[in-house]
Write a protein that holds these residues in place. Structure first.
Motif, mmCIF file in Angstrom:
data_model
loop_
_atom_site.group_PDB
_atom_site.id
_atom_site.type_symbol
_atom_site.label_atom_id
_atom_site.label_comp_id
_atom_site.label_asym_id
_atom_site.label_seq_id
_atom_site.Cartn_x
_atom_site.Cartn_y
_atom_site.Cartn_z
ATOM 1 N N THR A 1 0.637 -4.611 9.871
ATOM 2 C CA THR A 1 1.380 -4.286 8.659
ATOM 3 C C THR A 1 1.895 -2.853 8.705
ATOM 4 N N HIS A 2 1.447 -2.106 9.706
ATOM 5 C CA HIS A 2 1.851 -0.705 9.828
ATOM 6 C C HIS A 2 2.444 -0.502 11.221
ATOM 7 N N GLU B 1 -2.823 1.394 2.069
ATOM 8 C CA GLU B 1 -1.543 0.965 1.478
ATOM 9 C C GLU B 1 -1.618 0.993 -0.039
ATOM 10 N N PRO C 1 -0.062 5.179 -0.893
ATOM 11 C CA PRO C 1 1.211 4.540 -0.532
ATOM 12 C C PRO C 1 2.247 5.551 -0.041
#
Lengths: 131, 531
Positions: free
Chosen positions: B71-72, B90, B94
């Motif tokens: 996701t990163h 996250e 953020p």
């Protein structure tokens, strides 16, 4: 789920398994659910073709690697590869256990053949509109 | 409480050790996620692969974390044992950006849990460019080296870039066979390389090859990305747990520090519970920010409103996978180690001022499927191809130096996150920087080619991928808002100190962590001297 079992068997043999060890198929099935690797209708059709004609797998897999590397069938193949790699019975398929003779020539041959299969597969996918 | 430290990474651990040594009361506030720290694997990599029926859970994770979609963009290859390092970031930290993707941590030990252990002292020229005090920093390197234990070479072509004889080292780890061969090849040709400003040698690593207190020497199990055998690799949790066990550190986990305020002689820190979202205030006489450059900057921007944007520094980072041709298809034998084997330094001006460093790793224990995922080959042929390639595979990770550029900044904006804001960032390279990075990449590729390494690809990570951030609150001799005094005090406050990299005004292209720890120790020493 007989379809998934057939799929797991075909994919494992394609990657290099001679025998399917107990436990691999249920683990594959469970992992598919956990990673949400569902096939859409078009991908499902392509998978059915591959299961009927497994000799197409190296071509389609290689073609997808070039034109659509994030395709769900590629992800399912990667999953099976990772499951096999972390299974004692198949670990030898992934480790370099002996010195390989003529490694430089084999390196070029293997790489070249894989690229060739990929190019043929990419043409196949495009011409038959399978991807 | 006398002192309150925010964070638990490498800088926090060193500041805590210095402050706790004074006998004063020290409180550490930390989100403190803790999971998966395995300190002693029972078997080595090959035994596990060939005999352990449960290895799939170990290598892929209970939830198949190793196979999940990244996701990163800058955490693509994390092992299941290290996913806790970036968990919840996250939600609570953020980032809003289309061109800068920093990696942060809410774990006990912070990003120190994944530190590659490279321990490099900055040269005099680099310290001056960073605006760090030269002589005190040189002394502090020695203190930190004694605390954490560093192995390396005292005298080789690279030692001047690694430690400059500022600290003594334990013997280097044994080289893997392919790395030993590569190093031998370099040594035969070293004169020609040195003339071009390129030096290769053994890296200084915060990894024990001899016992140090209750930490054991490295055992060559080649499971470095999964476990920490006998705590041979230094991680900040080792220091923090030791101080807590001694009863000299009050460690409060579960709290994310949000902002601070000062009233008379007391600093108050408002914190958010990461489980319940309850808010609570902690108090102390002095506050020491060790939350990392981005974490500390968030707190400062929330607490001292008035400045919209702060500057930021980040090293560009290039991965260079390469095949060492003499080792194609060679069997892996003997003891292996997954950590950096060799360090190469490109000193463009030959004066230690603008060095770009490459750490050279072998690839094995992260398993072949991670490479297969990135190769444009079918899986069946790819598997056989990797049997040939992996024994010869080296990965060089190159850090490029970074200086301030006006377009690069961070900024807090309101959002719906639990903290009420998100960090907006911008980071791009000027044409001049881009040209220098490309020149350095080409120079390294040519150097490795001369050593019979075939560079397969040059991959620049997304910006922020070096995980080296600094410079948001630059050092200044004169009082200015959003700047730090040479003593580490945040201007505009009376008792708030910053002991992480926020003040560094330049980022050398080297491992940063040892300098961060030395600076944290130095700041803590000054705080103690200040009373």
């Amino acid at each position: 789920m007989p379809d998934t079992q057939q799929e797991a068997t075909v994919l494992a043999k394609y990657i290099g398994a001679k025998e399917i060890v107990p436990g691999l198929l249920p683990r594959y099935n469970e992992a598919l659910g956990r990673l949400s690797l569902q096939l859409d209708s078009k991908e499902g059709l392509l998978m059915q073709r591959l299961l009927r004609h497994p000799f197409l797998l190296p071509l389609v897999d290689g073609g997808l690697a070039l034109v659509q590397p994030q395709h769900t069938i590629r992800k399912r193949l990667l999953l099976m590869s990772a499951l096999m790699e972390t299974e004692t019975d198949y670990a030898g398929l992934f480790l370099t256990k002996d010195n390989i003779a003529f490694a430089g020539i084999q390196f070029l041959y293997r790489g070249g053949m894989a690229v060739l299969k990929g190019l043929i597969g990419a043409c196949l996918l495009k011409c038959l509109r399978w991807s | 409480m006398d002192y309150m430290i925010i964070g638990s990474g490498c800088t926090a651990a060193m500041a805590a050790e210095t402050l706790c040594g004074s006998g004063k009361q020290v409180l550490m506030i930390d989100a403190g996620l803790e999971k998966g720290i395995i300190t002693r694997p029972e078997e080595d990599f090959i035994s596990k692969r060939l005999h352990n029926q449960e290895q799939s859970r170990f290598f892929l994770g209970d939830e198949l974390e190793a196979l999940g979609e990244a996701t990163h963009p800058n955490i693509p290859q994390q092992t299941a044992q290290r996913t806790f390092m970036s968990a919840l970031t996250e939600r609570f930290l953020p980032i809003g950006s289309s061109n800068f993707f920093p990696v942060e941590s809410l774990a006990l030990g912070g990003l120190g849990n994944g530190w590659g252990l490279g321990s490099y002292a900055f040269s005099t020229a680099e310290l001056e460019k960073c605006k760090l005090p030269v002589q005190p920093m040189k002394a502090a390197y020695g203190t930190i080296a004694q605390r954490i234990g560093i192995s390396g070479e005292q005298e080789d072509d690279a030692s001047g870039y690694c430690h400059g004889e500022l600290f003594s080292t334990q013997p280097s780890i044994n080289l893997n066979p392919s790395a030993a061969d590569l190093y031998g090849r370099y040594r035969k040709r070293s004169k020609g390389f040195i003339e071009k400003g390129i030096s290769m040698g053994r890296p200084s690593l915060a990894l024990l090859t001899e016992q140090l207190n209750d930490r054991e020497a490295y055992g060559y199990k080649d499971l470095d990305f999964y476990a920490n055998e006998g705590n041979s690799a230094y991680r900040p949790y080792i220091t923090i747990k030791k101080l807590v066990d001694k009863g000299v550190l009050n460690y409060q986990s579960g709290w994310l520090a949000i902002s601070f305020s000062e009233k008379e002689e007391v600093v108050t820190v408002e914190c958010l519970n990461i489980g319940t979202l309850e808010k609570k205030c902690f108090h102390a006489r002095k506050l020491v920010l060790c939350a990392g450059t981005l974490g500390s900057s968030r707190m400062v921007m929330r607490s001292m409103q008035g400045r919209e944007k702060l500057p930021i520094l980040c090293n560009a980072y290039t991965y260079m996978p390469m095949a060492y041709l003499p080792f194609l298809g060679r069997q892996h034998t003997g003891q292996l180690c997954g950590l950096a084997q060799l360090a190469m330094f490109y000193d463009i001006h030959k004066d230690h001022s603008d060095v770009a460093m490459a750490s050279v790793y072998n690839y094995r224990s992260l398993l072949n499927f991670r490479i297969l995922k990135q190769m444009p080959l079918n899986h069946a042929d790819g598997r056989k191809f990797l049997q040939l390639l992996v024994p010869s595979l080296f990965i060089a990770g190159i850090f490029h130096p970074a200086g301030y550029q006006p377009q690069n900044h961070i900024q807090l904006k309101p959002s719906a996150s639990p903290t009420g804001d998100s960090l907006f960032t911008n980071y791009t390279y000027t044409d001049q920087e881009e040209a220098l990075i490309k020149h350095t990449e080409k120079t390294y590729a040519a150097a490795f080619f001369k050593l019979r390494c075939l560079v397969l690809k040059k991959m620049r990570t997304a910006t922020g991928g070096s995980i080296h951030y600094a410079g948001s609150l630059p050092f200044s001799d004169t009082e200015k808002p959003y700047h730090i005094s040479p003593e580490g005090k945040l201007y505009g406050t009376r008792h708030v100190h910053v002991a992480d990299g926020s003040g560094f005004s330049y980022l050398p292209g080297k491992g940063l962590t040892l300098s961060l720890m030395a600076y944290a120790h130095l700041t803590a020493t000054k705080i103690l001297a200040d009373g």
